[in-house]
Enzyme design. Sequence first.
Site, mmCIF file in Angstrom:
data_model
loop_
_atom_site.group_PDB
_atom_site.id
_atom_site.type_symbol
_atom_site.label_atom_id
_atom_site.label_comp_id
_atom_site.label_asym_id
_atom_site.label_seq_id
_atom_site.Cartn_x
_atom_site.Cartn_y
_atom_site.Cartn_z
ATOM 1 N N MET A 79 0.749 -1.339 -0.028
ATOM 2 C CA MET A 79 -0.139 0.452 -0.212
ATOM 3 C C MET A 79 0.734 0.994 0.208
ATOM 4 O O MET A 79 0.520 2.440 -0.535
ATOM 5 C CB MET A 79 -0.342 -0.099 0.921
ATOM 6 C CG MET A 79 -2.202 0.729 1.070
ATOM 7 S SD MET A 79 -3.556 1.040 2.513
ATOM 8 C CE MET A 79 -2.625 0.913 3.799
ATOM 9 N N TYR A 111 3.387 -8.284 16.617
ATOM 10 C CA TYR A 111 3.448 -7.093 15.398
ATOM 11 C C TYR A 111 4.337 -6.187 16.294
ATOM 12 O O TYR A 111 5.319 -5.517 14.938
ATOM 13 C CB TYR A 111 2.270 -7.424 15.313
ATOM 14 C CG TYR A 111 2.580 -5.461 14.050
ATOM 15 C CD1 TYR A 111 3.010 -6.001 13.164
ATOM 16 C CD2 TYR A 111 2.193 -4.035 14.432
ATOM 17 C CE1 TYR A 111 3.227 -4.812 12.074
ATOM 18 C CE2 TYR A 111 1.793 -3.075 13.066
ATOM 19 C CZ TYR A 111 2.482 -3.490 11.970
ATOM 20 O OH TYR A 111 2.962 -1.900 11.079
ATOM 21 N N ASP A 132 12.933 -10.495 -1.762
ATOM 22 C CA ASP A 132 12.558 -11.548 -0.447
ATOM 23 C C ASP A 132 13.914 -10.474 0.716
ATOM 24 O O ASP A 132 14.922 -11.402 0.449
ATOM 25 C CB ASP A 132 12.570 -13.227 -0.146
ATOM 26 C CG ASP A 132 11.710 -12.765 1.103
ATOM 27 O OD1 ASP A 132 12.366 -12.416 1.968
ATOM 28 O OD2 ASP A 132 11.488 -14.465 1.400
ATOM 29 N N ASP A 151 2.945 3.002 15.209
ATOM 30 C CA ASP A 151 2.540 3.387 16.845
ATOM 31 C C ASP A 151 1.861 2.269 17.288
ATOM 32 O O ASP A 151 2.436 2.390 19.459
ATOM 33 C CB ASP A 151 1.352 4.119 16.559
ATOM 34 C CG ASP A 151 -0.004 3.764 15.244
ATOM 35 O OD1 ASP A 151 0.193 2.896 15.130
ATOM 36 O OD2 ASP A 151 -1.010 3.711 15.734
HETATM 37 N N1 LIG Z 1 -1.252 -0.244 7.466
HETATM 38 C C1 LIG Z 1 -1.211 0.465 8.016
HETATM 39 O O1 LIG Z 1 -1.540 0.999 9.002
HETATM 40 C C2 LIG Z 1 0.267 0.700 8.972
HETATM 41 C C3 LIG Z 1 -0.127 1.693 10.080
HETATM 42 C C4 LIG Z 1 1.774 1.981 10.320
HETATM 43 C C5 LIG Z 1 2.839 1.437 10.079
HETATM 44 N N2 LIG Z 1 2.692 0.559 9.032
HETATM 45 C C6 LIG Z 1 3.933 0.203 8.171
HETATM 46 O O2 LIG Z 1 3.673 0.754 6.809
HETATM 47 C C7 LIG Z 1 4.789 0.175 6.600
HETATM 48 C C8 LIG Z 1 3.768 -0.380 5.276
HETATM 49 O O3 LIG Z 1 3.016 -0.785 5.551
HETATM 50 P P1 LIG Z 1 1.643 -1.329 4.417
HETATM 51 O O4 LIG Z 1 0.151 -0.804 5.006
HETATM 52 O O5 LIG Z 1 2.179 -0.323 2.776
HETATM 53 O O6 LIG Z 1 2.252 -2.911 4.019
HETATM 54 P P2 LIG Z 1 1.778 -4.072 2.436
HETATM 55 O O7 LIG Z 1 0.561 -3.307 2.055
HETATM 56 O O8 LIG Z 1 1.130 -4.763 3.334
HETATM 57 O O9 LIG Z 1 2.972 -4.014 2.106
HETATM 58 C C9 LIG Z 1 4.140 -4.412 2.748
HETATM 59 C C10 LIG Z 1 4.718 -5.434 1.437
HETATM 60 O O10 LIG Z 1 5.944 -5.632 1.838
HETATM 61 C C11 LIG Z 1 5.450 -7.130 1.509
HETATM 62 N N3 LIG Z 1 6.482 -8.162 1.878
HETATM 63 C C12 LIG Z 1 6.160 -9.051 3.088
HETATM 64 N N4 LIG Z 1 7.081 -10.177 3.093
HETATM 65 C C13 LIG Z 1 8.175 -9.429 2.328
HETATM 66 C C14 LIG Z 1 9.544 -9.807 2.341
HETATM 67 N N5 LIG Z 1 10.001 -10.735 3.328
HETATM 68 N N6 LIG Z 1 10.155 -9.516 1.594
HETATM 69 C C15 LIG Z 1 10.011 -8.009 0.538
HETATM 70 N N7 LIG Z 1 8.683 -7.813 0.578
HETATM 71 C C16 LIG Z 1 7.372 -8.633 1.818
HETATM 72 C C17 LIG Z 1 3.981 -7.662 1.040
HETATM 73 O O11 LIG Z 1 4.365 -8.311 -0.036
HETATM 74 P P3 LIG Z 1 2.846 -9.653 0.184
HETATM 75 O O12 LIG Z 1 1.533 -8.621 0.594
HETATM 76 O O13 LIG Z 1 3.029 -10.414 -1.245
HETATM 77 O O14 LIG Z 1 3.005 -10.489 1.369
HETATM 78 C C18 LIG Z 1 3.530 -6.524 1.144
HETATM 79 O O15 LIG Z 1 3.834 -5.614 -0.719
HETATM 80 C C19 LIG Z 1 4.964 -1.243 7.065
HETATM 81 O O16 LIG Z 1 6.304 -1.117 7.537
HETATM 82 C C20 LIG Z 1 4.257 -1.089 8.457
HETATM 83 O O17 LIG Z 1 4.717 -1.898 9.528
HETATM 84 C C21 LIG Z 1 1.066 0.338 8.623
#
Ligand SMILES: NC(=O)c1ccc[n+]([C@@H]2O[C@H](COP(=O)([O-])OP(=O)(O)OC[C@H]3O[C@@H](n4cnc5c(N)ncnc54)[C@H](OP(=O)(O)O)[C@@H]3O)[C@@H](O)[C@H]2O)c1
Length: 277
Positions: free
Chosen positions: A11, A125, A36, A102
């Site tokens: 995302m 997490y 990966d 957070d």
């Molecule tokens: N979403 C929230 O509300 C939120 C809030 C605060 C902080 N964050 C942080 O924001 C960041 C981005 O999150 P997001 O919401 O964009 O999450 P996301 O949509 O789940 O994106 C994470 C991406 O990382 C990929 N991934 C997983 N394992 C991997 C690996 N071993 N090597 C390479 N890529 C890998 C996933 O692929 P697959 O889907 O194919 O596994 C996915 O494309 C993260 O650090 C998250 O902790 C998110």
Amino acid sequence: MKWLITGAAGMVGCDLRHELESRGEEVVALAKSDLDITNGGDVARFVDDARPDVIVNCAAYTKVDLAETEESLANAINGSAVEFLAAAADRTGAHLVQISTDFVFDGSSSRPYDINDATAPLSVYGKSKLIGEHAAAKHTIVRTSWLFGVHGPNFVEAIRNQIRKGTNPLRVVNDQRGRPTYTPHLARAIIRIANLGASGIVHYADDAECTWFDFAAAINEELGATVEIVPVTSDQFPRPAKRPAYSVLSTERYERLTGVKPESWREGLREYLTARA
Ligand SMILES: NC(=O)c1ccc[n+]([C@@H]2O[C@H](COP(=O)([O-])OP(=O)(O)OC[C@H]3O[C@@H](n4cnc5c(N)ncnc54)[C@H](OP(=O)(O)O)[C@@H]3O)[C@@H](O)[C@H]2O)c1
């Protein structure tokens, strides 16, 4: 500047890539199928080949509830893999931007969390993301919260789906406070922070703080729907991972560094609803 994005199909990764490319920046965008990040040898090779100025790690294990039963996988992706990225960045002179959450806080504060406040994650997490923060300590850590964007599942979509299904009334928790953040706004903030070369922890979240109930009410209103939204407590919605009751991030350092105020999630919500019909 040359940018390398890991987790580029996620995302945040998608919006960051789009924002950088629209500015004509040179971007190497690597999805999980390309790299990966738990493979240390591959991380070193890709970084050595690309020689980026900035690495933004958008790859993460983000299944908050599932993590409770997949601790070693969550720790490998959110923790140890960040060490590989930090080592590659150190060796090549690149700047690493690690995205964090957070959920590293326990939610017991009664005022917005400052970058120096003590961390005490309540969930597997949150703990795994804290390991990642430690691994990236010499670089930049951008903590953010309550993300929504068109390239991933999120709260706005979940509420809209419920409304479309005709669920009425809709029960939404009203005892968790935070700051929703639209991912294109976060992408712009990450670029600002990286361009400044700032290191250490920076909080970025959109304005203003609210509860999930308030957020759902805003979604209802922006959709022109008339569903009754009923406030409930977290106890009425038990989930495997415990969430912080209060995770409002103070963006004071971001504002001081960049001279820019956080954007509005309400405006982001309008843009989102137009972009993802
Ligand atoms: N979403 C929230 O509300 C939120 C809030 C605060 C902080 N964050 C942080 O924001 C960041 C981005 O999150 P997001 O919401 O964009 O999450 P996301 O949509 O789940 O994106 C994470 C991406 O990382 C990929 N991934 C997983 N394992 C991997 C690996 N071993 N090597 C390479 N890529 C890998 C996933 O692929 P697959 O889907 O194919 O596994 C996915 O494309 C993260 O650090 C998250 O902790 C998110």
